[in-house]
Design an enzyme around this catalytic site. Structure first.
Site, PDB file in Angstrom:
ATOM      1  N   HIS A 105      -1.521 -11.179   9.905  1.00 44.92           N
ATOM      2  CA  HIS A 105      -0.439 -12.513   9.394  1.00 44.92           C
ATOM      3  C   HIS A 105      -0.070 -13.637  10.016  1.00 44.92           C
ATOM      4  CE1 HIS A 105       3.570 -13.106   7.856  1.00 44.92           C
ATOM      5  NE2 HIS A 105       3.827 -13.216   8.728  1.00 44.92           N
ATOM      6  N   ILE A 164       0.654  -1.185   0.192  1.00 42.63           N
ATOM      7  CA  ILE A 164      -0.046  -0.393   0.328  1.00 42.63           C
ATOM      8  C   ILE A 164       0.431   1.134  -0.119  1.00 42.63           C
ATOM      9  CG2 ILE A 164      -1.673   1.534   1.060  1.00 42.63           C
ATOM     10  CD1 ILE A 164      -2.440  -1.694   0.289  1.00 42.63           C
TER      11      ILE A 164
HETATM   12  C1  GRF Z   1      -3.715 -15.893   5.725  1.00 44.56           C
HETATM   13  O1  GRF Z   1      -3.502 -16.180   6.688  1.00 44.56           O
HETATM   14  C2  GRF Z   1      -3.389 -14.213   6.900  1.00 44.56           C
HETATM   15  O2  GRF Z   1      -2.661 -14.138   7.246  1.00 44.56           O
HETATM   16  C3  GRF Z   1      -2.440 -13.500   5.344  1.00 44.56           C
HETATM   17  O3  GRF Z   1      -3.033 -14.237   4.369  1.00 44.56           O
HETATM   18  C4  GRF Z   1      -3.684 -14.993   4.527  1.00 44.56           C
HETATM   19  C5  GRF Z   1      -4.866 -14.997   3.381  1.00 44.56           C
HETATM   20  O4  GRF Z   1      -6.000 -16.636   3.537  1.00 44.56           O
HETATM   21  N1  GRF Z   1      -2.385 -12.594   5.666  1.00 44.56           N
HETATM   22  P1  GRF Z   1      -7.540 -16.165   3.248  1.00 44.56           P
HETATM   23  O5  GRF Z   1      -7.772 -15.114   1.488  1.00 44.56           O
HETATM   24  O6  GRF Z   1      -8.342 -15.149   4.192  1.00 44.56           O
HETATM   25  O7  GRF Z   1      -7.607 -17.504   3.206  1.00 44.56           O
END
Ligand code: GRF
Length: 209
Positions: free
Chosen positions: A111, A95
């Site tokens: 994360h 971003i």
């Molecule tokens: C998740 O593990 C999140 O922590 C990370 O990317 C993944 C996204 O998964 N930032 P989803 O598309 O929400 O299933």
């Protein structure tokens, strides 16, 4: 309490978006998802939004002549949606400052590890859990943090541990971490809905906690 108007940015399958919808349905999250934005036209997140009658917007930098033009359009769309908080949920693009400025302290990311370990550029998906296991960690976890100009470096809002178990594979660890993600993201967004977030430098204080 007035529902928080939430914009969700996602590049992939959208399970965290789905968890946010579920939390709203179940009354755990006082929010309305007003926009789902993706750089990937095939993102499951866009399908989920359409199914729910939420504005689903595919916006790719490749379709703009300059990054500035992309940011301007994105800000326009955000303005139209009336989004008050942006939740990044597996959004793989950085971003840039104009959006960060417009949403200062009002943009969050999730994360799948305990930051600052196992974060940064390229650290997403299976790679995070592979790295945790290769290092021999005994715990991993989830971090919800404010977004700043780098990948995964903004101040943490909520963190939760997930133990690493004997015999874990990246897939088994990812699955247990994801369950926690699905709970904690709604909890963190609810803190914004309740206006309980106070930012003091790198410290995020939760009022009344
Ligand atoms: C998740 O593990 C999140 O922590 C990370 O990317 C993944 C996204 O998964 N930032 P989803 O598309 O929400 O299933």
């Amino acid at each position: 309490m007035k529902p928080l108007r939430l914009a969700v940015f996602a590049s992939g399958r959208g399970s965290n978006l789905e968890a946010l919808f579920t939390a709203i349905d179940e009354g755990r999250l006082t929010a309305e998802i007003v926009l789902v934005m993706s750089n990937n036209p095939d993102a499951g997140a866009l399908t989920l939004a359409r199914e729910r009658g939420v504005r689903a917007c595919h916006l790719s930098e490749n379709d703009f002549t300059t990054p500035e033009a992309f940011d301007t359009r994105l800000l326009e769309i955000l303005g139209e949606s009336g989004g008050e908080l942006i939740a990044l949920a597996g959004y793989l693009k950085k971003i840039r400052p104009p959006i960060l400025r417009a949403f200062k302290h009002r943009m969050v990311n999730i994360h799948p590890a305990l930051l600052p370990a196992f974060g940064g550029k390229g650290m997403y998906g299976k790679r995070v859990h592979e790295a945790v296991l290769e290092y021999g960690c005994k715990v991993s976890g989830v971090t919800v943090h404010l977004v700043d100009e780098e990948y995964d470096t903004g101040p943490p809002i909520l963190q939760r541990c997930v133990p690493v178990e004997e015999g874990d594979t990246p897939e088994s660890l990812a699955a247990r971490v994801l369950e926690v993600e699905h709970r904690i993201y709604a909890e963190a967004v609810q803190l914004f809905a309740e206006d309980r977030i106070e930012v003091d430098g790198r410290r995020v204080r939760i009022k009344g906690a």
